[in-house]
Design an enzyme around this catalytic site. Sequence first.
Site, short mmCIF file in Angstrom:
data_model
loop_
_atom_site.label_atom_id
_atom_site.label_comp_id
_atom_site.label_asym_id
_atom_site.label_seq_id
_atom_site.Cartn_x
_atom_site.Cartn_y
_atom_site.Cartn_z
N ASP A 1 -4.89 -5.87 -17.59
CA ASP A 1 -3.90 -4.98 -18.22
C ASP A 1 -4.19 -4.63 -19.67
O ASP A 1 -3.28 -4.37 -20.45
CB ASP A 1 -2.48 -5.59 -18.12
CG ASP A 1 -2.10 -5.90 -16.69
OD1 ASP A 1 -2.50 -5.13 -15.80
OD2 ASP A 1 -1.40 -6.90 -16.47
N GLU B 1 6.00 5.80 -10.06
CA GLU B 1 4.61 5.69 -9.58
C GLU B 1 4.27 6.83 -8.62
O GLU B 1 3.23 7.47 -8.74
CB GLU B 1 4.40 4.33 -8.90
CG GLU B 1 4.55 3.18 -9.88
CD GLU B 1 4.22 1.82 -9.29
OE1 GLU B 1 3.75 0.97 -10.04
OE2 GLU B 1 4.45 1.59 -8.08
N ILE C 1 -11.17 -7.36 -11.94
CA ILE C 1 -12.39 -6.58 -11.70
C ILE C 1 -13.50 -7.17 -12.57
O ILE C 1 -13.31 -7.37 -13.77
CB ILE C 1 -12.16 -5.09 -12.04
CG1 ILE C 1 -11.08 -4.50 -11.14
CG2 ILE C 1 -13.46 -4.30 -11.93
CD1 ILE C 1 -11.44 -4.38 -9.67
N ASN D 1 -6.03 1.63 -13.23
CA ASN D 1 -5.02 0.76 -12.62
C ASN D 1 -3.63 1.30 -12.95
O ASN D 1 -3.45 1.95 -13.98
CB ASN D 1 -5.16 -0.65 -13.21
CG ASN D 1 -4.11 -1.62 -12.68
OD1 ASN D 1 -3.87 -1.69 -11.47
ND2 ASN D 1 -3.49 -2.38 -13.58
N HIS E 1 0.17 -0.20 -13.66
CA HIS E 1 0.92 -1.42 -13.91
C HIS E 1 2.41 -1.07 -13.93
O HIS E 1 2.80 -0.09 -14.57
CB HIS E 1 0.49 -2.05 -15.24
CG HIS E 1 1.13 -3.38 -15.47
ND1 HIS E 1 0.71 -4.52 -14.82
CD2 HIS E 1 2.21 -3.74 -16.21
CE1 HIS E 1 1.48 -5.53 -15.18
NE2 HIS E 1 2.39 -5.09 -16.03
N GLY F 1 0.79 -1.23 0.00
CA GLY F 1 0.00 0.00 0.00
C GLY F 1 0.82 1.28 0.00
O GLY F 1 0.32 2.33 0.39
N SER F 2 2.07 1.21 -0.49
CA SER F 2 2.85 2.46 -0.51
C SER F 2 2.25 3.45 -1.51
O SER F 2 2.30 4.66 -1.28
CB SER F 2 4.33 2.19 -0.79
OG SER F 2 4.54 1.79 -2.11
N ASN F 3 1.69 2.97 -2.60
CA ASN F 3 1.01 3.89 -3.52
C ASN F 3 -0.26 4.46 -2.89
O ASN F 3 -0.53 5.65 -3.03
CB ASN F 3 0.66 3.18 -4.84
CG ASN F 3 1.80 3.20 -5.82
OD1 ASN F 3 2.09 4.22 -6.44
ND2 ASN F 3 2.47 2.06 -5.95
C1 GAR Z 1 3.06 -1.39 -7.59
O1 GAR Z 1 4.34 -1.36 -8.16
C2 GAR Z 1 2.00 -1.58 -8.66
O2 GAR Z 1 2.35 -1.00 -9.89
C3 GAR Z 1 1.97 -3.08 -8.79
O3 GAR Z 1 2.08 -3.55 -7.47
C4 GAR Z 1 2.89 -2.65 -6.72
C5 GAR Z 1 2.18 -2.35 -5.42
O4 GAR Z 1 3.01 -1.63 -4.54
N1 GAR Z 1 0.74 -3.51 -9.43
C6 GAR Z 1 0.67 -4.60 -10.19
O5 GAR Z 1 1.60 -5.35 -10.39
C7 GAR Z 1 -0.70 -4.84 -10.81
N2 GAR Z 1 -0.62 -5.79 -11.89
P1 GAR Z 1 2.40 -0.89 -3.27
O6 GAR Z 1 1.46 -1.91 -2.57
O7 GAR Z 1 3.57 -0.56 -2.42
O8 GAR Z 1 1.65 0.30 -3.75
#
Ligand code: GAR
Length: 190
Positions: A145, A174, A88, A102, A104, A12-14
């Site tokens: 995707d 990101e 989804i 989303n 990616h 969940g850093s994003n």
């Molecule tokens: C992120 O890098 C995101 O782009 C990726 O998971 C990571 C989650 O990081 N998403 C996918 O691979 C979706 N296919 P986070 O939990 O630290 O935000």
Amino acid sequence: MKNIAVFASGSGSNAENIAKYFADSNDIKVAVVLSNNRNAKVHERMRKLNIPTFTFSRDEFSEGNSVLAKLKEYNIDLIVLAGYMNKITAPLLNAYPQRIINIHPALLPKFGGKKMYGMHVHEAVVAAREKESGITIHFVNENYDEGAIIFQATCPVSPKDTPEQVAQKVHQLEYAHFPPVIAKVIQKHT
Ligand code: GAR
């Protein structure tokens, strides 16, 4: 006020970065975070920011009713997938047309699809000796995707980079780009 729901399965850093970016906004906020994993670190991150989180099972997400009720309760305008690892399904897609996006961690259409998530993506990029990687922000449809691309940004990959180093570069992209792109999508589509 436009309300965002973030869906996240792991760290969940994003989600945290997006929530902080909009914390002082009068127009946009992260109103709620939904997860399919009750042990995900995203819950702790959101607790510190006073943002409510809820966990639903994979079946509840795919059937839709209880998730849709929660989104309605929080008056959600846009759903943002930030490290959400399930598909989804139609009930959500129909309720939020062009309003689910989303991120990616690679340059789609390369390195996308069912098993391409998180570190698997960066491992594949390094194994393929790519010279660059990056991020893709796209609308979500019924296939992993494959929805229309909204935004991409790139970073160089050197032959010496490990998957972890690529992951770090991609995460920086990101954090820099996802929140402002979300703001633009909200302006245009909600
Ligand atoms: C992120 O890098 C995101 O782009 C990726 O998971 C990571 C989650 O990081 N998403 C996918 O691979 C979706 N296919 P986070 O939990 O630290 O935000």
